[in-house]
Design an enzyme around this catalytic site. Structure first.
Site, PDB file in Angstrom:
ATOM      1  CE1 TYR A  51      -2.929  -3.128   0.197  1.00 40.85           C
ATOM      2  CE2 TYR A  51      -3.102  -2.576   3.061  1.00 40.85           C
ATOM      3  CZ  TYR A  51      -3.441  -3.222   1.307  1.00 40.85           C
ATOM      4  OH  TYR A  51      -4.283  -4.994   2.104  1.00 40.85           O
ATOM      5  CG  LEU A 188     -19.015  -2.393   2.895  1.00 39.93           C
ATOM      6  CD1 LEU A 188     -19.373  -0.625   3.387  1.00 39.93           C
ATOM      7  CD2 LEU A 188     -20.534  -2.483   4.448  1.00 39.93           C
ATOM      8  CB  SER A 233     -14.927   5.739   4.618  1.00 40.67           C
ATOM      9  OG  SER A 233     -15.890   6.568   4.654  1.00 40.67           O
TER      10      SER A 233
END
Length: 304
Positions: A51, A188, A233
């Site tokens: 990442y 999700l 988020s």
């Protein structure tokens, strides 16, 4: 009531919900977003060598009001260097002496499963990681690791949502048998990637009964399977929405079964998704067409 922790097969405990710094955050400075997550109530932060966010996660850990013992840090070996070099680089980037959980990020980075897992066991023995585990391992690979392991993986982090539950059911059962916690990312997707699919109806029905959001129902469904959660988020409201899921009453057996059955039908096809996206963006598309037609009409009139 917070999500709490789950006990791993090595005796350590892991917070059930984690703030992830992968996917859309790759290569970005996530300091402020990690701090926001911690301030909102997250105590588990997930990163990886791949990442390129470990350094900013480290800054957030340093700047956080929480002490190191109050934070749970997961990172992963992503095959960019040797395993031993990777763990030392990760610790240096994070500015800590020990990670709570160290994972093999993906089986594609493995050259020899037994040799590589022995390196992970050395990392645990050396106290550089409290717990060790894997990510994106299917049933066959996890069986191979368990067969040769002196220390079993504590966690297997996988893509998991209602549309792939059926194909992962045996994997979950095997993991549970060996005390391996399954940790889900991208749960999700029925909302973010596969909207207007079969799962929508039972999810929306449960959301109505609970006075909750579809997002919260999906996270509740994940927990009903005994699976931990990695989510993310940039929105504080969304982070609070995730954490507030823990305060909801559990889904009923009928609701869980309905979501399972709908998920087994598979996600909507590509053409249906395209139609849904076109419908959702109809006002933007309409305005764009009007502007284009207006420009065309203006240029045509000027040419006359």
């Amino acid at each position: 009531m917070p999500f709490g922790t789950v006990k791993l097969n090595d005796g350590n405990e892991m917070p059930v919900i984690a703030f992830g710094t992968g996917s859309k955050w790759k290569g970005q400075d996530v300091t402020d977003y990690v701090l926001q997550a911690i301030e909102t109530g997250f105590s588990h932060v997930d990163t990886a060598q791949w990442y390129r966010t470990e350094d900013s996660v480290g800054r957030a850990i340093h700047d956080s009001a929480l002490g190191r013992s109050e934070l749970y840090v997961t990172t992963k070996w992503s095959g960019l260097t040797s395993i031993q070099e990777a763990i030392h680089n990760s610790l240096n980037n994070l500015g800590i002496k020990q990670v709570d959980l160290y994972l093999i990020h993906n089986p594609m980075f493995i050259k020899n499963i037994e040799d590589d897992w022995r390196e992970f066991e050395k990392i645990k023995d050396a106290g550089l990681a409290k717990s060790i585990g894997v990510s994106n391992f299917d049933l066959k690979l996890l069986q191979e690791v368990v067969k040769i392991a002196k220390v079993k993986p504590a966690v297997n982090q996988i893509l998991f949502h209602p549309y792939n539950y059926t194909e992962n059911k045996e994997l979950l059962e095997f993991s549970a048998k060996h005390g391996i916690i399954t940790e889900a990312y991208s749960s999700l997707q029925p909302i973010t990637k596969y909207p207007s699919g079969p799962v929508d109806e039972p999810v929306n029905a449960a959301a109505k009964r609970l006075n909750a959001t579809p997002v919260q129902v999906l996270l509740s469904w994940v927990r009903s399977k005994g699976v931990a959660i990695v989510t993310t988020s940039s929105s504080k409201d969304h982070l609070k929405e995730y954490l507030d899921t823990a305060d909801l009453p559990p889904l009923t057996e009928d609701e869980i079964a309905a979501i399972d059955e709908a998920g087994a039908q598979g996600p909507p096809g590509i053409w249906k998704r395209m139609r849904c996206n076109l419908y959702r963006n109809r006002w933007i598309l309409g305005a764009s067409l009007l502007i284009q037609w207006g420009g065309f009409f203006y240029l045509t009139m000027r040419a006359q």
